[in-house]
Write an enzyme that holds these catalytic residues in place. Structure first.
Site, PDB file in Angstrom:
ATOM      1  N   LYS A  36       0.849  -1.203   0.000  1.00 22.49           N
ATOM      2  CA  LYS A  36       0.000   0.000   0.000  1.00 22.49           C
ATOM      3  C   LYS A  36       0.881   1.249   0.000  1.00 22.49           C
ATOM      4  CE  LYS A  36      -0.265  -0.115   5.048  1.00 22.49           C
ATOM      5  NZ  LYS A  36      -1.010  -0.690   6.185  1.00 22.49           N
ATOM      6  N   ARG A  66     -10.870   0.317  15.014  1.00 24.96           N
ATOM      7  CA  ARG A  66     -10.813   1.037  13.753  1.00 24.96           C
ATOM      8  C   ARG A  66     -11.726   0.285  12.798  1.00 24.96           C
ATOM      9  NH1 ARG A  66      -4.943   1.896  11.117  1.00 24.96           N
ATOM     10  NH2 ARG A  66      -5.461  -0.205  10.454  1.00 24.96           N
ATOM     11  N   TYR A  68      16.348  30.661   6.404  1.00 25.21           N
ATOM     12  CA  TYR A  68      15.130  31.344   6.860  1.00 25.21           C
ATOM     13  C   TYR A  68      15.136  31.555   8.369  1.00 25.21           C
ATOM     14  CZ  TYR A  68      12.781  30.788   2.369  1.00 25.21           C
ATOM     15  OH  TYR A  68      12.427  30.864   1.061  1.00 25.21           O
TER      16      TYR A  68
HETATM   17  C1  LIG Z   1      -0.336  -1.655   6.831  1.00 20.99           C
HETATM   18  C2  LIG Z   1      -0.997  -2.879   7.311  1.00 20.99           C
HETATM   19  C3  LIG Z   1      -0.261  -4.050   7.521  1.00 20.99           C
HETATM   20  C4  LIG Z   1       1.248  -4.100   7.405  1.00 20.99           C
HETATM   21  O1  LIG Z   1       1.821  -3.595   8.585  1.00 20.99           O
HETATM   22  P1  LIG Z   1       3.416  -3.563   8.791  1.00 20.99           P
HETATM   23  O2  LIG Z   1       3.572  -3.085  10.185  1.00 20.99           O
HETATM   24  O3  LIG Z   1       3.950  -2.601   7.796  1.00 20.99           O
HETATM   25  O4  LIG Z   1       3.920  -4.933   8.579  1.00 20.99           O
HETATM   26  C5  LIG Z   1      -0.966  -5.190   7.854  1.00 20.99           C
HETATM   27  N1  LIG Z   1      -2.297  -5.175   7.994  1.00 20.99           N
HETATM   28  C6  LIG Z   1      -3.033  -4.050   7.833  1.00 20.99           C
HETATM   29  C7  LIG Z   1      -4.504  -4.110   8.014  1.00 20.99           C
HETATM   30  C8  LIG Z   1      -2.403  -2.877   7.501  1.00 20.99           C
HETATM   31  O5  LIG Z   1      -3.126  -1.772   7.343  1.00 20.99           O
END
Ligand SMILES: *Cc1c(COP(=O)(O)O)cnc(C)c1O
Length: 376
Positions: A39, A137, A269
């Site tokens: 993702k 969630r 800055y």
């Molecule tokens: C992002 C995510 C993962 C992966 O988590 P990591 O800590 O990056 O291994 C797994 N399950 C869900 C539902 C996620 O949103």
């Protein structure tokens, strides 16, 4: 400096990515399906190329957040199963079917609605159902009897997986993870009694795998962070880590200009930094518009000529100034390292995150699109 002359770029090691996948496989063993989480453009590593490497290393499943991310992979010719973890399945139903994407369904009302969308479609759409075991969630909080009834009612769909997600799996100061495992197993047992036995049961992301929570592995895991070379530090009395991985991404920037400034000169800055000695500075072609956090102003470090040197003054949109008084060899056109290593000096995303008051995930995902990804 590369022949293409980027101001700032990220080098992503295919070999390290594949090796991290193999190390995860070795820890979980046969019989546990690994879902490679790609993702958010593979946490900034480039979802298409990362997916190619992972499938080449043996991954049969990938996971994305949205149908749109899944479509990008399909259009690039990725053929693995793709789990869409955080979209509204009912809103993207057509895309799910057309691109052979597998949705996670988050509530029983969505399940009913999705099933009616799928009425008369021929082959039933496979889905994974998410249980909220305490994360608070996404996921249903219904009991096993209610879930069983809804699953049976959703006759145009096929329940392929049952999943949950942990809130604090690297935290050994409390029992939240154990409670979540128990809640999940209770639902799974209730469904089994009702004759519902999904092929895949999954709850673990990187941390439970890395700290050896065997009871949480079930027969599928969803790992992202570990594939990119990171495991979150544990809190409390954690068992020894069973998984060792290495960062896959190095972030570089080129030196645009160098110069000498006198003692008491203001830098950047707000005059946020004032030199306390005659200072040689280098101005880098990277700034917060590339994802280098403004919070690293006057705090962060980079590696120049194999040495850790400080960021001076404010990180600006496109430029960052560093102190190279002790690196006389650094010249315009040279490369410095923001993330990665030179010799035995290194900076990883967790260290940068601590300095910037955030987490490593945010650092990696925060590297912007204009930072070219170079695969090595
Ligand atoms: C992002 C995510 C993962 C992966 O988590 P990591 O800590 O990056 O291994 C797994 N399950 C869900 C539902 C996620 O949103």
């Amino acid at each position: 400096m590369p022949a293409f002359g980027f101001r700032s770029w990220a080098e992503i090691s295919r070999a390290k990515l594949a090796e991290n996948f193999r190390r995860v496989s070795a820890v979980v063993g046969d019989g546990v399906e690994i879902v490679g989480v790609v993702k958010a453009d593979a946490y900034g590593h480039g979802a298409v190329e990362v997916s190619r490497v992972l499938t080449g290393a043996g991954a049969r499943w990938l996971a994305v957040s949205s149908a749109e991310e899944g479509i990008t992979l399909r259009e690039a010719g990725i053929d693995a199963r793709i789990l869409v973890m955080s979209d509204r399945a009912t809103a993207v139903y057509r895309e799910l079917v057309h691109y052979r994407l597998t949705p996670v369904v988050h509530s029983l009302s969505d399940l009913r609605e999705l099933s009616s969308l799928a009425a008369g479609s021929g082959a039933p759409l496979s889905y994974h159902l998410k249980i909220d075991t305490g994360m608070g969630r996404l996921g249903t909080r219904a009991d096993a009897a209610q879930i069983a009834a809804a699953v049976k009612e959703a006759a145009n769909l096929r329940l392929e997986g049952l999943m949950t997600h942990f809130a604090s799996s690297a935290d050994y100061t409390n029992k939240q993870t154990e409670r979540q495992v128990r809640a999940f197993n209770r639902i799974a047992a209730g469904l089994k009694k009702a004759g519902i036995c999904p092929q895949f049961m999954h709850m673990s992301s990187t941390n439970p795998v890395a700290y050896g929570r065997r009871e949480a592995l079930q027969n599928m895991i969803r790992v992202g962070h570990a594939l990119y070379g990171y495991v979150s530090p544990a809190r409390g009395e954690a068992p020894e880590r069973v998984l060792h991985v290495e960062p896959v991404l190095s972030w570089k920037a080129s030196v645009i200009s160098t110069k000498e400034v006198p003692e008491h000169a203001h830098i950047g800055y707000g005059g946020m930094f004032r030199t306390h000695r005659p200072t040689r500075i280098a101005i880098l072609g990277v700034g917060y518009a590339d994802g280098l956090s403004h919070r690293l102003s006057n705090r962060g470090h980079v590696i120049a000529a194999g040495k850790l040197v400080p960021i001076l003054g404010a990180v600006s949109m496109d430029l960052t100034t560093i102190d190279v008084t002790d690196c006389p060899s650094i010249q315009p056109g040279d490369t410095v390292t923001l993330l990665g290593s030179e010799g035995d000096v290194s900076i990883n995303a967790q260290q940068m995150a601590r300095m910037a008051g955030t987490i490593s995930y945010d650092i990696l995902c925060g590297i912007r699109a204009r930072v070219k990804r170079v695969y090595v």
